[in-house]
Design an enzyme around this catalytic site. Sequence first.
Site, PDB file in Angstrom:
ATOM      1  N   GLY A  60       0.798  -1.221   0.000  1.00  0.00           N
ATOM      2  CA  GLY A  60       0.000   0.000   0.000  1.00  0.00           C
ATOM      3  C   GLY A  60       0.828   1.266   0.000  1.00  0.00           C
ATOM      4  O   GLY A  60       0.284   2.362  -0.189  1.00  0.00           O
ATOM      5  N   TYR A  98      -6.462   0.837   5.013  1.00  0.00           N
ATOM      6  CA  TYR A  98      -6.846   1.908   4.097  1.00  0.00           C
ATOM      7  C   TYR A  98      -5.933   1.937   2.869  1.00  0.00           C
ATOM      8  O   TYR A  98      -6.412   2.118   1.740  1.00  0.00           O
ATOM      9  CB  TYR A  98      -6.803   3.260   4.806  1.00  0.00           C
ATOM     10  CG  TYR A  98      -7.213   4.405   3.919  1.00  0.00           C
ATOM     11  CD1 TYR A  98      -8.508   4.491   3.409  1.00  0.00           C
ATOM     12  CD2 TYR A  98      -6.297   5.399   3.571  1.00  0.00           C
ATOM     13  CE1 TYR A  98      -8.880   5.528   2.572  1.00  0.00           C
ATOM     14  CE2 TYR A  98      -6.665   6.448   2.739  1.00  0.00           C
ATOM     15  CZ  TYR A  98      -7.959   6.504   2.246  1.00  0.00           C
ATOM     16  OH  TYR A  98      -8.322   7.541   1.421  1.00  0.00           O
ATOM     17  N   LYS A 100       9.645   4.560   7.439  1.00  0.00           N
ATOM     18  CA  LYS A 100      10.686   5.281   6.697  1.00  0.00           C
ATOM     19  C   LYS A 100      10.848   6.734   7.127  1.00  0.00           C
ATOM     20  O   LYS A 100      11.773   7.397   6.672  1.00  0.00           O
ATOM     21  CB  LYS A 100      10.367   5.241   5.192  1.00  0.00           C
ATOM     22  CG  LYS A 100      10.256   3.837   4.609  1.00  0.00           C
ATOM     23  CD  LYS A 100       9.968   3.888   3.112  1.00  0.00           C
ATOM     24  CE  LYS A 100       9.833   2.499   2.524  1.00  0.00           C
ATOM     25  NZ  LYS A 100       8.553   1.850   2.843  1.00  0.00           N
ATOM     26  N   LYS A 109      20.054   5.953   3.309  1.00  0.00           N
ATOM     27  CA  LYS A 109      20.178   6.354   4.716  1.00  0.00           C
ATOM     28  C   LYS A 109      20.791   5.250   5.567  1.00  0.00           C
ATOM     29  O   LYS A 109      21.139   5.474   6.738  1.00  0.00           O
ATOM     30  CB  LYS A 109      18.813   6.768   5.262  1.00  0.00           C
ATOM     31  CG  LYS A 109      18.276   8.043   4.628  1.00  0.00           C
ATOM     32  CD  LYS A 109      16.886   8.389   5.121  1.00  0.00           C
ATOM     33  CE  LYS A 109      16.421   9.712   4.527  1.00  0.00           C
ATOM     34  NZ  LYS A 109      16.303   9.714   3.079  1.00  0.00           N
ATOM     35  N   LYS A 124      17.544   0.095   8.723  1.00  0.00           N
ATOM     36  CA  LYS A 124      17.633  -0.413   7.362  1.00  0.00           C
ATOM     37  C   LYS A 124      18.988  -1.073   7.102  1.00  0.00           C
ATOM     38  O   LYS A 124      19.071  -2.062   6.381  1.00  0.00           O
ATOM     39  CB  LYS A 124      17.385   0.714   6.349  1.00  0.00           C
ATOM     40  CG  LYS A 124      15.968   1.279   6.379  1.00  0.00           C
ATOM     41  CD  LYS A 124      14.903   0.247   6.083  1.00  0.00           C
ATOM     42  CE  LYS A 124      14.828  -0.119   4.619  1.00  0.00           C
ATOM     43  NZ  LYS A 124      13.721  -1.068   4.340  1.00  0.00           N
ATOM     44  N   SER A 139       5.262   9.172  -0.422  1.00  0.00           N
ATOM     45  CA  SER A 139       4.697   9.694   0.811  1.00  0.00           C
ATOM     46  C   SER A 139       5.842  10.084   1.744  1.00  0.00           C
ATOM     47  O   SER A 139       6.769   9.321   1.955  1.00  0.00           O
ATOM     48  CB  SER A 139       3.798   8.638   1.469  1.00  0.00           C
ATOM     49  OG  SER A 139       4.523   7.452   1.704  1.00  0.00           O
ATOM     50  N   VAL A 181       9.823  15.432   0.161  1.00  0.00           N
ATOM     51  CA  VAL A 181       9.826  16.885   0.298  1.00  0.00           C
ATOM     52  C   VAL A 181       8.992  17.557  -0.796  1.00  0.00           C
ATOM     53  O   VAL A 181       8.449  18.650  -0.588  1.00  0.00           O
ATOM     54  CB  VAL A 181      11.283  17.401   0.288  1.00  0.00           C
ATOM     55  CG1 VAL A 181      11.908  17.259  -1.086  1.00  0.00           C
ATOM     56  CG2 VAL A 181      11.354  18.840   0.744  1.00  0.00           C
ATOM     57  N   ARG A 211      16.480  18.564  11.197  1.00  0.00           N
ATOM     58  CA  ARG A 211      15.628  17.822  12.118  1.00  0.00           C
ATOM     59  C   ARG A 211      16.430  16.715  12.805  1.00  0.00           C
ATOM     60  O   ARG A 211      17.527  16.359  12.348  1.00  0.00           O
ATOM     61  CB  ARG A 211      14.436  17.223  11.359  1.00  0.00           C
ATOM     62  CG  ARG A 211      13.550  18.271  10.713  1.00  0.00           C
ATOM     63  CD  ARG A 211      12.481  17.653   9.835  1.00  0.00           C
ATOM     64  NE  ARG A 211      13.059  16.918   8.707  1.00  0.00           N
ATOM     65  CZ  ARG A 211      12.352  16.243   7.813  1.00  0.00           C
ATOM     66  NH1 ARG A 211      11.041  16.192   7.932  1.00  0.00           N
ATOM     67  NH2 ARG A 211      12.943  15.617   6.830  1.00  0.00           N
ATOM     68  N   GLU A 235      18.767  14.043  10.932  1.00  0.00           N
ATOM     69  CA  GLU A 235      18.888  14.417   9.523  1.00  0.00           C
ATOM     70  C   GLU A 235      20.326  14.772   9.178  1.00  0.00           C
ATOM     71  O   GLU A 235      21.012  15.473   9.917  1.00  0.00           O
ATOM     72  CB  GLU A 235      17.961  15.594   9.215  1.00  0.00           C
ATOM     73  CG  GLU A 235      17.803  15.878   7.742  1.00  0.00           C
ATOM     74  CD  GLU A 235      16.699  16.895   7.475  1.00  0.00           C
ATOM     75  OE1 GLU A 235      15.981  16.725   6.481  1.00  0.00           O
ATOM     76  OE2 GLU A 235      16.557  17.847   8.262  1.00  0.00           O
TER      77      GLU A 235
END
Length: 613
Positions: free
Chosen positions: A291, A318, A368, A411, A423, A453, A456, A540, A543
């Site tokens: 999904g 959903y 993620k 990452k 990961k 999703s 940026v 953040r 990051e």
Amino acid sequence: MKKISLNFRSFLAFIHDISVAIFAWYAAFLLRFNFELPDDYFALMKQTLLIVLLVQTFVFSLSGLYRATWRFASLADLKRILLTVVISSILLLVVVTIMNINIQIPRSVMVINSILLILIMAGSRFIYRVVREHKLYGAYLKKGDPVIIFGAGAAAVSLVKELSQSKQWRVIGLLDNDKSMHGREIQGVKVLGDIASLPKLTSQYGARHVIIAMPSVNHQERRKSLSLISQLGLEVLTVPAIDDLISGRLNISQIRRIDVEDLLGRDAVDLDNSSITQLISQHAVLVSGAGGSIGAELCRQIIKFNPSHLICLDISEYALYQLEQELSGKNLLLQLIYVVGDIKNAVRLNHLLAQYRPKVVFHAAAYKHVPLMETHNVSEALNNNVLGTYTLAEACKKAKVDKFVLVSTDKAVYPTNVMGATKRLAEMVCQGLQGKKGTQFIIVRFGNVLGSSGSVIPKFREQIKAGGPVTVTHPEITRYFMSISEATQLVLQASLMGKGGEIFVLEMGEPVRIFDLAKDMIKLSGFNEDEIKIEFSGLRPGEKLYEELLARDEKTIATRHKKLRIASAKVVDKKWLNSLIEWITSTLEKNEKLIKKELKTWLKEYQGDVNAR
């Protein structure tokens, strides 16, 4: 032949053709006798005219000529006219012979009559089409905004043809860097020169719009064209991507504004389609995280290769519902199974794999979002991304699945955050489970995908839509970008090439500065930086300023595919793997500060703040 439908336009066309038949019969006699028609042949012409009309009315009405639209007259209509005239001429000759008329009709009259019928019937249709498409009078009589088209290939030809019927646009000319095309005409529109001549032509013709009709051109050429257009302050449009045109999802006339994906877009992926078909066709395939952005695109790509079953597994009801709604409208021949399930549920996974026996499993399920996983969710991230991968991978080994493909991320290289560390540990889990035989564990590592999703780009779009400001964490932060379709296609290619234990690294091109990306998106939205402000919010938690695809001790080996390389990473043993799983299970009862400290002992390259909560 089918009977015609008697609507008004068909009736007018029928009357036209009967009138042509009368004229052609009379003119054939005149031409045969050099306009000095003897009295007896004049009488013969009048005597046989009724027979001619009856025969040709009969043949014309059954020929299918009146199902066609004159506005779109084509070679198919010309062939139909030829066939109709030949049949009517033969039938007329038979009828006249049977009637045994005293004076024989000259054979030359029959030939001339047929030629005149073909010329006038076909000519009138094509003249009508030319007039309707405004080509008879050229651009001078055509209204609409002047526009210049980049490209002179098949896409440009189709676009000019479509726009010739549009009231909105008036095509001034074409520009193409192929010098052999300069000075030629395409659908009545001239190729005026190369793309560099745009400034001169815009001032000469007053064009304020440019349409890029080069869907298959390489990315560098596209960026060069966009740069020139933006310098002149013109509005730029483009045709759909080559994949959408080939698949039929979009047609050439569906022009749109240039989007940021066009700036970041890359060259098309060269897939070994026949071998991927052999891998997937008529076999069951399972996709975890189906999904999500990447999982859903994997499903879309996989169905092109005709699997017998596609099992779509996701924990989000959903997300699965949305995927089911999308795929159910495609009338696919394969069997689609939508499974709501947790990849940490070994019993559920074992039952699912035993029931459907998938040949390949694509594991895209993962948490993620970097900042969310950094605080309050550290143990959950470890359990889902690492323990979940282990549970699914073990189930695949037990079910003797041929290939297990882990979707990883850049990452995972020198991770400064919990998500990246999980990961990397998931990669090590797959390498630790790889045996000399049995399931082949393949890892595919790549950077950010456009429009996914949490990406940026959707965030910037929403901020621009709201009137700003657009927030960038740091002026120097960079990221690698790749389209979702390109990433998933390369995952499929890697699944084909992998033999077990490899980490495939995708060629991501040059990193993009996010500050520049924000400025481009503002400009493409029709604003400037005075109207939509850019603010820097600070990095953040977890990051990094830049991402890496390889660790310093990792080297890559080239493969036969130019966009795939294999990283030679360190391999772990089974004992280490079992201890890791025990530790992850124990983190459910530990505080996050302690978990991060212990994480450092399991993953030496982890560079996160172990003192942060």
